[in-house]
Design a protein around this motif. Structure first.
Motif, PDB file in Angstrom:
ATOM      1  N   ARG A  19       1.016  -1.227   0.016  1.00  0.00           N
ATOM      2  CA  ARG A  19      -0.417  -0.263  -0.058  1.00  0.00           C
ATOM      3  C   ARG A  19       0.778   1.050   0.214  1.00  0.00           C
ATOM      4  N   CYS A  20      -0.017   2.695  -0.551  1.00  0.00           N
ATOM      5  CA  CYS A  20       1.260   3.238  -0.192  1.00  0.00           C
ATOM      6  C   CYS A  20      -0.360   4.260  -0.141  1.00  0.00           C
ATOM      7  N   ASN A  21       0.422   5.614   0.162  1.00  0.00           N
ATOM      8  CA  ASN A  21      -0.470   6.810   1.152  1.00  0.00           C
ATOM      9  C   ASN A  21       0.075   7.665  -0.787  1.00  0.00           C
ATOM     10  N   GLN A  25       3.443   9.394 -10.477  1.00  0.00           N
ATOM     11  CA  GLN A  25       3.107   9.447 -11.637  1.00  0.00           C
ATOM     12  C   GLN A  25       4.171   8.494 -12.518  1.00  0.00           C
ATOM     13  N   TYR A  26       5.214   8.813 -11.629  1.00  0.00           N
ATOM     14  CA  TYR A  26       7.241   7.425 -12.620  1.00  0.00           C
ATOM     15  C   TYR A  26       6.433   5.876 -11.674  1.00  0.00           C
ATOM     16  N   CYS A  27       5.572   5.023 -11.048  1.00  0.00           N
ATOM     17  CA  CYS A  27       5.517   4.419  -9.906  1.00  0.00           C
ATOM     18  C   CYS A  27       3.504   3.752  -9.965  1.00  0.00           C
ATOM     19  N   MET A  28       2.844   5.199  -9.426  1.00  0.00           N
ATOM     20  CA  MET A  28       1.382   4.061  -9.956  1.00  0.00           C
ATOM     21  C   MET A  28       0.722   5.374  -9.948  1.00  0.00           C
ATOM     22  N   THR A  65      10.227  -0.943   2.847  1.00  0.00           N
ATOM     23  CA  THR A  65      10.770  -0.722   1.820  1.00  0.00           C
ATOM     24  C   THR A  65       9.124  -0.937   2.139  1.00  0.00           C
ATOM     25  N   GLY A  66       8.510  -0.775   0.917  1.00  0.00           N
ATOM     26  CA  GLY A  66       7.191  -0.889   0.249  1.00  0.00           C
ATOM     27  C   GLY A  66       7.167  -0.574  -1.773  1.00  0.00           C
ATOM     28  N   GLY A  67       6.231  -0.758  -1.499  1.00  0.00           N
ATOM     29  CA  GLY A  67       4.879   0.638  -0.851  1.00  0.00           C
ATOM     30  C   GLY A  67       5.085   1.480  -0.045  1.00  0.00           C
ATOM     31  N   GLU A  68       4.681   1.646   0.325  1.00  0.00           N
ATOM     32  CA  GLU A  68       5.105   2.854   1.924  1.00  0.00           C
ATOM     33  C   GLU A  68       5.312   2.588   3.315  1.00  0.00           C
ATOM     34  N   PRO A  69       5.791   2.012   3.524  1.00  0.00           N
ATOM     35  CA  PRO A  69       7.004   1.242   4.686  1.00  0.00           C
ATOM     36  C   PRO A  69       6.166   2.133   6.143  1.00  0.00           C
ATOM     37  N   LEU A  70       5.779   2.588   5.744  1.00  0.00           N
ATOM     38  CA  LEU A  70       4.863   3.322   7.860  1.00  0.00           C
ATOM     39  C   LEU A  70       3.894   3.524   7.711  1.00  0.00           C
ATOM     40  N   THR A  94      13.505   2.964   3.643  1.00  0.00           N
ATOM     41  CA  THR A  94      13.036   3.692   2.506  1.00  0.00           C
ATOM     42  C   THR A  94      11.834   4.349   2.856  1.00  0.00           C
ATOM     43  N   THR A  95      11.421   5.672   3.012  1.00  0.00           N
ATOM     44  CA  THR A  95       9.990   6.163   3.111  1.00  0.00           C
ATOM     45  C   THR A  95       9.877   7.304   2.137  1.00  0.00           C
ATOM     46  N   ASN A  96       8.681   7.942   2.180  1.00  0.00           N
ATOM     47  CA  ASN A  96       8.025   9.197   1.380  1.00  0.00           C
ATOM     48  C   ASN A  96       8.204  10.038   1.944  1.00  0.00           C
ATOM     49  N   VAL A 117      14.899   8.913   2.070  1.00  0.00           N
ATOM     50  CA  VAL A 117      13.735   9.722   2.023  1.00  0.00           C
ATOM     51  C   VAL A 117      13.398  10.464   0.422  1.00  0.00           C
ATOM     52  N   SER A 118      12.319   9.913  -0.120  1.00  0.00           N
ATOM     53  CA  SER A 118      12.023  10.354  -1.337  1.00  0.00           C
ATOM     54  C   SER A 118      11.704  11.461  -1.550  1.00  0.00           C
ATOM     55  N   LEU A 119      12.509  12.068  -2.424  1.00  0.00           N
ATOM     56  CA  LEU A 119      11.416  14.098  -2.236  1.00  0.00           C
ATOM     57  C   LEU A 119      12.008  14.116  -3.880  1.00  0.00           C
ATOM     58  N   ILE A 156      18.227  11.369   0.757  1.00  0.00           N
ATOM     59  CA  ILE A 156      16.982  11.925  -0.263  1.00  0.00           C
ATOM     60  C   ILE A 156      17.432  11.395  -1.222  1.00  0.00           C
ATOM     61  N   ASP A 157      16.371  10.667  -1.698  1.00  0.00           N
ATOM     62  CA  ASP A 157      16.524  10.300  -3.155  1.00  0.00           C
ATOM     63  C   ASP A 157      15.481  10.228  -4.249  1.00  0.00           C
ATOM     64  N   THR A 158      15.850  10.994  -4.994  1.00  0.00           N
ATOM     65  CA  THR A 158      15.197  12.241  -6.626  1.00  0.00           C
ATOM     66  C   THR A 158      14.952  11.608  -7.244  1.00  0.00           C
ATOM     67  N   VAL A 159      13.984  10.671  -8.455  1.00  0.00           N
ATOM     68  CA  VAL A 159      14.079  10.140  -9.418  1.00  0.00           C
ATOM     69  C   VAL A 159      13.062  11.926 -10.841  1.00  0.00           C
ATOM     70  N   VAL A 160      14.307  12.039 -11.216  1.00  0.00           N
ATOM     71  CA  VAL A 160      14.779  12.915 -11.923  1.00  0.00           C
ATOM     72  C   VAL A 160      13.952  12.284 -13.163  1.00  0.00           C
ATOM     73  N   GLU A 187      17.988   8.359 -11.718  1.00  0.00           N
ATOM     74  CA  GLU A 187      17.321   7.830 -12.919  1.00  0.00           C
ATOM     75  C   GLU A 187      16.212   7.380 -13.299  1.00  0.00           C
ATOM     76  N   TYR A 188      14.985   8.045 -14.222  1.00  0.00           N
ATOM     77  CA  TYR A 188      14.174   7.106 -14.150  1.00  0.00           C
ATOM     78  C   TYR A 188      13.887   6.471 -14.668  1.00  0.00           C
ATOM     79  N   MET A 189      13.273   4.984 -13.914  1.00  0.00           N
ATOM     80  CA  MET A 189      13.775   3.181 -14.535  1.00  0.00           C
ATOM     81  C   MET A 189      12.051   3.006 -14.907  1.00  0.00           C
ATOM     82  N   ASP A 190      12.472   2.672 -16.361  1.00  0.00           N
ATOM     83  CA  ASP A 190      10.772   1.363 -16.867  1.00  0.00           C
ATOM     84  C   ASP A 190      10.651   0.239 -15.717  1.00  0.00           C
ATOM     85  N   GLY A 337       9.008  -3.427  -3.524  1.00  0.00           N
ATOM     86  CA  GLY A 337       9.508  -2.790  -2.634  1.00  0.00           C
ATOM     87  C   GLY A 337      11.059  -2.005  -3.354  1.00  0.00           C
ATOM     88  N   GLY A 338      10.898  -0.667  -3.479  1.00  0.00           N
ATOM     89  CA  GLY A 338      12.521   0.352  -4.479  1.00  0.00           C
ATOM     90  C   GLY A 338      13.509  -0.071  -3.750  1.00  0.00           C
TER      91      GLY A 338
HETATM   92  N1  SAM Z   1       6.861   3.968  -0.326  1.00  0.00           N
HETATM   93  C1  SAM Z   1       8.802   5.279   0.298  1.00  0.00           C
HETATM   94  C2  SAM Z   1       9.293   5.595  -1.152  1.00  0.00           C
HETATM   95  O1  SAM Z   1       8.664   6.442  -1.667  1.00  0.00           O
HETATM   96  O2  SAM Z   1      10.253   5.980  -1.003  1.00  0.00           O
HETATM   97  C3  SAM Z   1       9.153   2.896  -0.953  1.00  0.00           C
HETATM   98  C4  SAM Z   1       8.948   2.651  -2.154  1.00  0.00           C
HETATM   99  S1  SAM Z   1       9.684   3.420  -3.451  1.00  0.00           S
HETATM  100  C5  SAM Z   1       9.016   2.548  -4.439  1.00  0.00           C
HETATM  101  C6  SAM Z   1      11.420   3.025  -3.540  1.00  0.00           C
HETATM  102  C7  SAM Z   1      11.774   3.909  -4.267  1.00  0.00           C
HETATM  103  O3  SAM Z   1      11.439   3.963  -5.533  1.00  0.00           O
HETATM  104  C8  SAM Z   1      11.943   5.537  -4.172  1.00  0.00           C
HETATM  105  O4  SAM Z   1      12.610   6.140  -4.361  1.00  0.00           O
HETATM  106  C9  SAM Z   1      11.141   5.955  -5.339  1.00  0.00           C
HETATM  107  O5  SAM Z   1      11.315   6.842  -6.085  1.00  0.00           O
HETATM  108  C10 SAM Z   1      11.730   4.645  -6.437  1.00  0.00           C
HETATM  109  N2  SAM Z   1      11.269   4.136  -7.845  1.00  0.00           N
HETATM  110  C11 SAM Z   1       9.666   4.444  -8.003  1.00  0.00           C
HETATM  111  N3  SAM Z   1       9.659   4.196  -8.992  1.00  0.00           N
HETATM  112  C12 SAM Z   1      10.943   4.471  -9.822  1.00  0.00           C
HETATM  113  C13 SAM Z   1      11.377   4.689 -11.716  1.00  0.00           C
HETATM  114  N4  SAM Z   1      10.171   4.395 -12.299  1.00  0.00           N
HETATM  115  N5  SAM Z   1      12.040   5.283 -11.450  1.00  0.00           N
HETATM  116  C14 SAM Z   1      13.342   5.010 -10.604  1.00  0.00           C
HETATM  117  N6  SAM Z   1      12.567   5.470  -9.115  1.00  0.00           N
HETATM  118  C15 SAM Z   1      11.578   4.528  -8.980  1.00  0.00           C
END
Ligand code: SAM
Length: 338
Positions: A19-21, A25-28, A65-70, A94-96, A117-119, A156-160, A187-190, A337-338
């Protein structure tokens, strides 16, 4: 314990919920999802039994990780269970960040070592456009609370993504420096679930470095990457940052990571189509030795190089169509789980 490409079994990413809160756009990006059945989700004791089997074969790093682990109820109790295992030298999460402000202290007290933290943006309107919830203030409060709770090596993890947030690299680096956190540009992953992915939207490692060196001057690579997915760099002003170039310059040769979904499917590669179901043997009473034997047999056969194979594929496009994701939630990044 090494696989066919001589890679050790070391890092385990444990997804504690699908589950995620947020709905990034790049994941769900889809309007609805099929969730794992509640009764299939491993409880904390079951997770600990599996962790012991993995640890007996060399796993010494765990990332929750998750989903959103928290979102997982009473997560601090799981942290406490895992932190008590001396074999686990590194316990990270890893959390949002949305729920972090109210949980940071408890997670620290329970023995969590490290937090990421993803930001993706510092602009509230953009956050809402990317994650589809207006939660930037909560995430920023979470980052503050984490520092206050004593998490010192915050990341801090940033998907660019091109046209979405690629003009914020400098702002994010400055924010990281202020917050005492190291920023890592991904990098934005497929991956499965990234159903809006296109190669045009990927900002490559090379492009990021060119741009940042244009702004800051010469960038120095830092050594000591080992099996970490991030390459680290140093700016002339002393700021360090990382780049995770899984899309354009993958690093499968050093990959010691595997993933366990919240319902106990063990995946040997982020791109794998299937995995080993550990929940059934566990619930049917397999012993520690039997579980360890299963795991070691499968790891010994591992030859996955998913990201490198993707790089080699011609006409690269969305990895898994929506219809296939709907049939099998295990193909989704938020389940793996990312
Ligand atoms: N909910 C938590 C979070 O947001 O960090 C943990 C799970 S999330 C799936 C883990 C990581 O996967 C996040 O840093 C997210 O940005 C990354 N992620 C998800 N889809 C991605 C994509 N298409 N390309 C690159 N990173 C991605």
């Amino acid at each position: 314990m090494h696989d066919r490409l001589d890679r050790p079994l070391r890092s385990l990413r444990l997804s504690v919920t699908d589950r995620c809160n947020l709905r990034c756009q790049y994941c769900m990006p889809e309007p609805d999802y099929a969730w794992l059945p509640r009764e299939s989700i491993l409880d904390f004791e079951e997770i600990a039994v599996l962790v012991d089997a993995f640890a007996s074969l060399g796993v010494d790093r765990i990332r929750l990780t998750g989903g959103e682990p928290l979102l997982r109820r009473d997560l601090a109790s799981l942290v406490e269970l895992l932190a008590a295992r001396p074999a686990i030298r590194d316990l990270a999460l890893t959390t949002n960040g949305v729920l972090l402000a109210r949980q940071a202290r408890a997670l620290r007290a329970a023995g969590l070592h490290r937090l990421t933290v993803s930001l993706d943006t510092l602009r509230r309107d953009r956050f809402q456009a990317i994650a589809r919830f207006d939660e930037l203030p909560a995430v920023l409060a979470g980052i503050d609370a984490a520092a206050e709770a004593g998490f010192t090596s915050l990341k801090i993890d940033t998907v660019v993504m091109r046209g979405r947030n690629d003009d914020e690299l400098e702002a994010l680096l400055a924010f990281g420096a202020r917050a005492g956190a190291e920023v890592r540009f991904i990098e934005y992953m497929d991956v499965g679930g990234a159903t809006h992915w296109s190669s045009d939207a990927v900002v490559s490692r090379r492009e990021m470095l060119a741009r940042l060196s244009g702004v800051y001057g010469p960038i120095q690579p830092l050594s000591g990457r080992d099996s970490s997915p991030a390459e680290r760099f140093l700016l002339p002003d002393g700021t360090t940052f990382g780049i995770i170039a899984s899309t354009t310059e993958p690093f499968c040769a050093a990959c010691d990571r595997s993933r366990l979904t919240a319902d106990g499917l063990w995946l040997l590669c982020l791109y794998a189509r299937g995995g080993l179901d550990l929940r059934h043997p566990l619930r049917e009473g397999a012993t520690h030795g039997e579980l360890a034997h299963l795991i070691s047999t499968v790891w010994a056969m591992r030859a996955d190089r998913g990201a490198e194979e993707r790089l080699g594929s011609s006409a690269r496009d969305v990895l898994i169509p929506v219809a296939a994701l709907k049939r099998d939630a295990h193909l989704e990044m938020h389940t793996r789980g990312g």
